[in-house]
Scaffold this motif. Structure first.
Motif: not given
Length: 277
Positions: A1-25
């Protein structure tokens, strides 16, 4: 089964916890695109030192804390000038109001129980809780968070309080080239969603867009093609004030919860598309 965000380009507009958010994406199959719309926080140390010494000299009846980051910055500055302990003594002797779950958690760690805190993470929510109190002739010290808070300060002034505002840190605008690139990516829908983690980011981004005559194009794209995600109610409201009607926000105001909500959205969209085919 494909993952929910498969191939989606998701912008992070914040300046904190970027690595954590990137990992979840990435765990959801998405591609994180880092476009910070909030500049580095700059401590206003000389001003804070002056304000802290005034509080220590004259005391205060109320202390209002509006962000966990601001509370920590205030205590750090007090530590640097050797007044952390007497400052905490004054806070504990005062009535305390708090906005936001991070602020509340930090205060409780310090053994401080606010007499009033919001129920929805907003300034208006805190004001509603404070309405019941008499501030006539009271001294109220308000910790601001990066920018002025006219609605909160005005509330106390209308109630007859003597207000002292302390700004322990200031926001600075994001890099103009980064904002310009994000404007282009939203306009041509080369990204799928933009995650805003504070209302400040929304204001800075739209300020740039308006200055360059791009705001209408941006809003139209966010309403039709690129999904705007907000970490919570305050950030979502900032987007709606700019005319963005399609805003995704989690019930639990956390960055991780926002990404999970985004994944649910795309999973549901995929399921609907499959039913129609």
């Amino acid at each position: 089964m494909a993952k929910a965000l498969e191939g989606k380009r998701i912008v992070i507009a914040g300046s904190r916890k970027i690595s954590e958010m990137s990992e979840i994406i990435e765990r959801q199959g998405g591609v994180p695109v880092v476009r910070p719309q909030q500049g580095t926080l700059v401590l206003a140390e000389d001003e804070v030192k002056r304000d802290l010494l005034q509080v220590l000299e004259s005391g205060t009846d109320w202390f209002i804390f509006t962000t966990g980051t601001g509370l920590e910055a205030l205590l750090d500055q007090a530590e640097r000038i050797g007044v952390r302990s007497p400052l905490l003594d004054i806070v504990k002797q005062s009535k305390v109001g708090a906005r936001g779950y991070k602020t509340l958690a930090k205060l409780k760690q310090l053994g401080i129980e606010p007499v009033a805190d919001d129920d929805d993470g907003t300034t208006q929510g805190l004001i509603r809780k404070l309405e019941a109190y008499d501030f006539e002739g009271q001294g109220v010290t308000v910790q601001l968070h990066g920018e002025p808070m006219p609605s909160l300060v005005g509330f106390f002034e209308r109630k007859g309080a003597a207000v002292r505002a302390i700004l322990p840190y200031k926001h600075v605008p994001p890099d103009a080239q980064v904002s310009r690139r994000l404007c282009q990516e939203i306009a041509d829908a080369s990204v799928d969603a933009v995650c805003f983690t504070s209302a400040v980011q929304v204001r800075y981004f739209y300020q740039f867009a308006k200055q360059n005559g791009l705001d209408r194009q941006i809003t139209e794209s966010l309403n039709r093609r690129v999904l705007a995600a907000a970490v919570g109610k305050v950030t979502a409201e900032a987007l709606r004030e700019e005319g963005v009607s399609r805003v995704l926000a989690p019930d639990i105001e956390r960055m991780g919860a926002m990404i999970v909500e985004l994944a649910h959205y795309y999973r549901n969209q995929s399921a609907l598309k499959g039913m129609m085919e």
